[in-house]
Design an enzyme around this catalytic site. Sequence first.
Site, PDB file in Angstrom:
ATOM      1  CB  ALA A  38      -0.919   0.155   1.117  1.00 15.41           C
ATOM      2  CB  CYS A  39       1.467   3.795  -2.449  1.00 10.63           C
ATOM      3  SG  CYS A  39      -0.090   4.156  -3.295  1.00 10.63           S
TER       4      CYS A  39
END
Length: 303
Positions: A70-71
């Site tokens: 996840a960014c």
Amino acid sequence: MRAIDLFAGSGLFSRGAEDAGIRIVWAGNHWKVATDCYAANHAVLPACQDLHQQDWTQVPAHDLLIASPACTGHTPARGKDRPHHDADRATAWAVVSALECHRPAFGVIENVVAFTKWVLFPAWCQAVTALGYAISPHLVDFADLEVPQNRERVIIVLSRSKHPLELKLPKIPHIPAAQIVDFSAGSWSPIRKPGRSPKTIARIEAGRRAHGDRFVAPYYSTGSGTSGRCLSRPIGTITTVDRWAVIDGDRMRMLSIAEARKAMTVPDDYKLPARHADAMKLLGNAVPRLGAMHIFRALERAA
């Protein structure tokens, strides 16, 4: 080469790997909409669960681990920090757990550039190094890799080798936004209509002075400057929500899913969710297919 795909999302990272001749043997993601999309486009049925809870001993043997943790916990676009960002950042540790179990020869990790500024990034690198991997980060603009979109990301190449692997990536002439925008399609509205934000109108007027009657501009922010960008450049980063407005004289509309597909180099036969918001979220979270293909071809040459 056999590979697994962590945080596989819509499956475009996997598709790029497949286009480079790599066989995907396992994939996983926590969101059912994403795993349904993946299953509709790939032979592998992905696991739908929190990958922190994955039993990695049940995952098939593989030579390559690819992952897009996840960014949202790292990107500056997240706005004010929130508690859930801590959980988002922690997804990167699932990569370490998977590597520890199987010790594949290679890994390719994709994330926003700000991932390397994470306070725990040095610890993450230390953990990966302790498992016997050399680490080679590459700053990539996907516009250089046959993708009609300026999308800067860090590609971290892991290898069980004495020295880090340096990928020799091509630098392909940029594809302009003009090739993805269809002015004959879409649902248009007047720019000057009741309720339109004065800031939006001011941004569009500045864009008209700079670029003429036709251009694209960020609708909700100044992420591409105060005047948007001309159609002779690639479009800016496709995000998980509608961001880009298409301007044509006195009318405007948001970028369509069909245009976002082109910006992410999604094949015409690739199935996306029917719901607009879901499709845009998957596209914004994805790794552009053609860019991924060029990365994996470069990995095979370097290996």
